[in-house]
Design an enzyme around this catalytic site. Structure first.
Site, PDB file in Angstrom:
ATOM      1  N   GLU A  43       0.683  -0.973  -0.111  1.00  0.00           N
ATOM      2  CA  GLU A  43      -0.067  -0.195  -0.075  1.00  0.00           C
ATOM      3  C   GLU A  43       0.706   1.037  -0.143  1.00  0.00           C
ATOM      4  O   GLU A  43       1.893   1.499   0.676  1.00  0.00           O
ATOM      5  CB  GLU A  43      -0.342   0.109   1.392  1.00  0.00           C
ATOM      6  CG  GLU A  43      -1.739   1.356   1.388  1.00  0.00           C
ATOM      7  CD  GLU A  43      -1.921   1.069   2.765  1.00  0.00           C
ATOM      8  OE1 GLU A  43      -2.242   2.702   3.459  1.00  0.00           O
ATOM      9  OE2 GLU A  43      -2.600   0.480   3.509  1.00  0.00           O
ATOM     10  N   LYS A 132     -10.402  -1.987   8.346  1.00  0.00           N
ATOM     11  CA  LYS A 132      -9.559  -2.000   8.795  1.00  0.00           C
ATOM     12  C   LYS A 132      -9.424  -1.070   9.898  1.00  0.00           C
ATOM     13  O   LYS A 132     -10.402  -0.024  10.027  1.00  0.00           O
ATOM     14  CB  LYS A 132      -8.551  -0.857   7.686  1.00  0.00           C
ATOM     15  CG  LYS A 132      -7.503  -0.113   8.680  1.00  0.00           C
ATOM     16  CD  LYS A 132      -7.021   1.223   7.358  1.00  0.00           C
ATOM     17  CE  LYS A 132      -5.839   1.866   8.086  1.00  0.00           C
ATOM     18  NZ  LYS A 132      -5.595   2.827   6.967  1.00  0.00           N
TER      19      LYS A 132
END
Length: 213
Positions: A43, A132
């Site tokens: 990411e 998340k």
């Protein structure tokens, strides 16, 4: 041709490695280390210098082997910047309904940030691929276990404070994945250009996951 997210690769090593402000050439070397180590998911945060250029470059070089995504996506403007760069998945630090709904509609993996049980449930109900849990560092694996007691169908990805030492505890608490920041690529390896050492270090992260399941 658009390169898509590989759930098969992700499920073998459900560790999202977060990169912020790394040197562009170092990122390519790190990607090579990921390929060799068995980790698959990188990411790049949008608030990094050259973020979109780095995403585009990584997808071009490694998008058929690794999952390359964008993090710190906080708005539809951010989302379109990320997708135009070729991001294969999206991570947000906050719960933005419009971003989630767009990704769900376009079948783009979306990992929105949430903290409370209500936020987590809302994100999941909107269609999040995983939620998340951020920031997870202060409350640790116990919080994940507590949330999953009543909400056991939700896939959680704790992020913040995750390290090689506690990664196993998070998975044993019920996490479906984890997000890891600087612990996954310590600065010493970058400063010394020690790519062989970094590959060995990354293999230990993968082993910590395998030990937990």
């Amino acid at each position: 041709m658009t390169k898509t997210f590989s759930w098969e690769a992700f499920n073998k090593a459900p560790i999202v490695s977060i990169f912020r402000n790394l040197n562009s050439d170092d990122l390519l070397n790190v990607a090579q280390c990921f390929q060799e180590s068995g980790l698959s998911t990188m990411e790049i945060t949008l608030n990094s210098k050259n973020a979109t250029d780095d995403i585009e470059r990584l997808v071009k070089e490694y998008g058929s082997i690794l999952n390359i995504g964008a993090g710190t996506v906080c708005s539809m403007e951010d989302l379109h910047l990320a997708l135009n760069a070729g991001a294969q998945f999206i991570v947000t630090p906050i719960l933005d309904k419009e971003v989630i709904q767009y990704c769900v509609k376009e079948t783009i993996p979306i990992f929105p940030g949430a903290f409370t049980a209500t936020e987590i449930y809302t994100a999941w109900k909107l269609g999040a691929s995983m939620v998340k849990v951020f920031p997870s560092g202060a409350l640790g694996p116990g919080y994940i276990k507590d949330v999953l007691a009543p909400l056991d169908s939700i896939k959680l990805m704790p992020t913040g404070g995750v390290s090689q030492e506690n990664l196993t505890d998070y998975f044993k608490a019920g996490a479906s994945a984890v997000g890891v920041g600087s612990a996954v690529v310590p600065k010493s390896y970058l400063q010394n250009k020690d790519w062989k050492g970094l590959t060995s270090h990354l293999k230990l992260f993968l082993k910590a996951y395998q030990d937990a399941i």
